[in-house]
Design an enzyme around this catalytic site. Structure first.
Site, PDB file in Angstrom:
ATOM      1  N   HIS A 241     -32.691   7.788 -42.851  1.00 17.51           N
ATOM      2  CA  HIS A 241     -32.066   6.493 -42.634  1.00 17.51           C
ATOM      3  C   HIS A 241     -30.630   6.680 -42.113  1.00 17.51           C
ATOM      4  O   HIS A 241     -30.066   7.765 -42.177  1.00 17.51           O
ATOM      5  CB  HIS A 241     -32.069   5.678 -43.916  1.00 17.51           C
ATOM      6  CG  HIS A 241     -33.440   5.176 -44.290  1.00 17.51           C
ATOM      7  ND1 HIS A 241     -33.661   4.344 -45.357  1.00 17.51           N
ATOM      8  CD2 HIS A 241     -34.657   5.389 -43.714  1.00 17.51           C
ATOM      9  CE1 HIS A 241     -34.952   4.074 -45.441  1.00 17.51           C
ATOM     10  NE2 HIS A 241     -35.571   4.697 -44.456  1.00 17.51           N
TER      11      HIS A 241
ATOM     12  N   SER B 158     -50.277 -21.321 -23.440  1.00 20.65           N
ATOM     13  CA  SER B 158     -51.098 -21.310 -24.657  1.00 20.65           C
ATOM     14  C   SER B 158     -50.263 -20.947 -25.881  1.00 20.65           C
ATOM     15  O   SER B 158     -50.387 -21.572 -26.946  1.00 20.65           O
ATOM     16  CB  SER B 158     -52.255 -20.319 -24.501  1.00 20.65           C
ATOM     17  OG  SER B 158     -53.143 -20.726 -23.493  1.00 20.65           O
TER      18      SER B 158
ATOM     19  N   GLU C 241     -27.719   5.748 -43.201  1.00 21.21           N
ATOM     20  CA  GLU C 241     -26.736   6.197 -44.176  1.00 21.21           C
ATOM     21  C   GLU C 241     -26.832   7.708 -44.401  1.00 21.21           C
ATOM     22  O   GLU C 241     -25.816   8.399 -44.515  1.00 21.21           O
ATOM     23  CB  GLU C 241     -26.956   5.468 -45.511  1.00 21.21           C
ATOM     24  CG  GLU C 241     -26.870   3.949 -45.415  1.00 21.21           C
ATOM     25  CD  GLU C 241     -28.223   3.292 -45.218  1.00 21.21           C
ATOM     26  OE1 GLU C 241     -28.460   2.256 -45.852  1.00 21.21           O
ATOM     27  OE2 GLU C 241     -29.029   3.813 -44.415  1.00 21.21           O
TER      28      GLU C 241
ATOM     29  N   ALA D 156     -41.847 -15.295 -14.534  1.00 21.18           N
ATOM     30  CA  ALA D 156     -41.067 -15.462 -13.301  1.00 21.18           C
ATOM     31  C   ALA D 156     -41.705 -16.572 -12.469  1.00 21.18           C
ATOM     32  O   ALA D 156     -42.919 -16.564 -12.242  1.00 21.18           O
ATOM     33  CB  ALA D 156     -41.039 -14.159 -12.513  1.00 21.18           C
TER      34      ALA D 156
ATOM     35  N   CYS E 123     -31.672   5.185 -50.403  1.00 23.97           N
ATOM     36  CA  CYS E 123     -30.311   5.494 -49.949  1.00 23.97           C
ATOM     37  C   CYS E 123     -29.277   5.255 -51.046  1.00 23.97           C
ATOM     38  O   CYS E 123     -28.239   5.920 -51.087  1.00 23.97           O
ATOM     39  CB  CYS E 123     -29.969   4.651 -48.726  1.00 23.97           C
ATOM     40  SG  CYS E 123     -30.865   5.138 -47.236  1.00 23.97           S
TER      41      CYS E 123
END
Length: 358
Positions: A52, A303, A54, A157, A88
Site C-alpha cells: 500500500h 440505452s 503508506e 463523438a 497499514c
C-alpha cells in the site's frame, strides 16, 4: 485546514493518479510523509497485491527518520488484514508516526469503523481533511461500495448536426488528435472497457490504451446477444481479457466457437429483446471493477441513459455537418433530461461536453 495540509494532500493525490485504472479491486492511494516541514518520503499503491502507499513511503526511510513524522494520505489507512496485504495502521503504530491526515473516509466498514480508533488508542493524532478533488477521485470507489456496480462513464463523438456515422452506418472519423488522446487517457484510468458487437463489427477498433509509445491492454466487456462478434476482430489480440454477454438461450454450438483462453461467455436475461443492462453491470461489479468506460454507438449510449445507468458522459462535438442521410446519434430527445451539464472543454478543434447524472 491550513495551506500546508492542502498542499501535501494534493501531492498525495497526484501520486494516487499515477496508478488510476491499475489497482482494482483496491482503490488507488497516494501518501506523503512530512517531518520538520519537509517531505521525507512518498509512495503510491502500484497494483492489487502490492504494498500500500503508506508502506511504500515508509519502506524508503529508516525507522528513526519516520519517528514523529506526519503522514498525509488520500484515503483512510486500512486496519484489517486483506487477502494479500497486512493492515497499514499496525505499521504506522510500529514506526511511531506522530500524526495522520487523510482526505477520504474509506466506505469499507471494516476500515471506516475502526481505523481512526486504532491509531488514536496508540497515541497517534488522526484527522480527516476533505478536499473536493479527492472526493471526486474516489467517487467511483464509493459508488461501488454503495451499489456493488461500477461507476459508468460513456463517450460518444457526434457531428454538429447530431450524427454519429454516415449513410447506412458508414464509419466516419469525426474527431481530431486531441480528442483521441483524451479518449486513450480515459481508457487508461478505467478498470475496464465496454463496447458492443455492432461497434466491433463496424469499426474493428483495438480498444486498448496507446499513449506516449506505450500500449496497455484492458479487460473488455462486449454486449453481444447473438454472439456475432467477428472472431477475426482485433480485440481478441489487444484486450487483456474478453467477456461476451449473450442471451441466456443461445445454443451451445454457437457458444463453443468462442472458447479461447482469454474469453469468457456469460448468459444474461433479456428485457424487450435487449440484454438486461442491470444484470450486465452487476456481473461487472462482481469482478470488482470500480470504473467502467463505455465506448460504443448512440443506441448503446441511449440505452444506458434511459435506464439511468450512466454516471458521467463525454460528448465530443466535431465541427462537421454530415447531412440528413447520415445516422442520428439519438432517437430520444430527452436522453439528457436528467443529466447535469458541467463546463465544456476544448480538445483541439473539437468541443467536449460533460454531463453528470445524480
Amino acid at each position: 485546514m491550513n495551506n500546508l495540509d492542502i498542499t501535501y494532500l494534493q501531492q498525495a493525490l497526484e501520486l494516487a493518479k499515477l496508478r488510476r485504472g491499475f489497482c482494482a479491486p483496491n482503490p488507488c492511494v497516494g501518501a506523503v510523509l512530512v517531518k520538520d516541514g519537509k517531505v521525507i518520503a512518498s509512495g503510491y499503491h502500484l497494483a492489487s497485491g502490492s504494498a500500500h502507499a503508506e508502506v511504500e513511503a515508509l519502506n524508503k526511510i529508516d525507522a528513526s527518520v519516520a519517528k514523529g513524522a506526519t503522514l498525509y494520505v488520500t484515503l483512510q489507512p486500512c486496519c484489517h488484514t486483506a487477502k494479500k496485504t497486512p493492515p497499514c495502521t499496525q505499521l504506522l503504530i510500529a514506526k511511531k508516526i506522530a500524526k495522520v491526515v487523510y482526505a477520504f473516509r474509506d466506505p469499507n466498514p471494516a476500515v471506516s469503523d475502526h481505523s481512526d480508533q486504532q491509531l488514536q488508542q496508540a497515541g497517534i493524532v488522526c484527522t480527516q481533511q476533505s478536499l473536493p478533488e479527492i472526493d471526486d477521485f474516489y467517487a467511483s470507489y464509493q459508488f461501488w461500495w454503495k451499489h456493488q456496480q461500477p461507476f459508468v462513464t460513456a463517450k460518444l463523438a457526434i457531428s454538429l448536426d447530431g450524427k454519429v456515422a454516415g449513410q447506412h452506418g458508414q464509419r466516419i472519423q469525426l474527431t481530431g488528435e486531441a480528442a483521441q488522446r483524451f479518449t486513450h487517457q480515459q481508457r487508461q484510468r478505467a478498470d475496464a472497457i465496454l463496447s458492443t458487437a455492432k461497434t466491433i463489427s463496424n469499426d474493428n477498433p483495438l480498444l486498448n490504451v496507446r499513449i506516449d509509445n506505450a500500449t496497455i491492454s484492458k479487460p473488455l466487456y462486449i454486449l453481444d446477444s447473438e454472439l456475432n462478434t467477428p472472431l477475426s476482430a482485433h480485440v481478441f489480440n489487444t484486450a487483456k481479457k474478453i467477456t461476451l454477454f449473450h442471451k441466456m438461450d443461445l445454443s451451445s454450438k454457437k457458444q463453443i466457437e468462442y472458447h479461447r483462453d482469454n474469453v469468457q461467455l456469460v448468459g444474461i436475461k433479456t428485457n424487450l429483446a435487449s440484454l438486461n443492462l442491470d444484470d450486465v453491470l452487476k456481473h461487472i461489479g462482481q469482478d470488482r471493477h470500480h470504473d467502467l468506460w463505455v465506448e460504443a454507438g448512440g443506441h448503446c449510449f441511449q440505452s444506458f441513459a434511459q435506464n439511468q445507468l450512466l454516471q458521467r458522459a463525454f460528448i465530443y462535438v466535431a465541427p462537421l455537418w454530415l447531412g440528413q442521410d447520415a445516422q442520428n446519434a439519438f432517437t430520444d430527445p430527452q436522453v439528457f433530461s436528467k443529466a447535469k451539464p458541467a463546463a465544456p472543454i476544448l480538445l483541439g478543434p473539437d468541443s467536449c461536453f460533460i454531463f453528470n447524472w445524480p
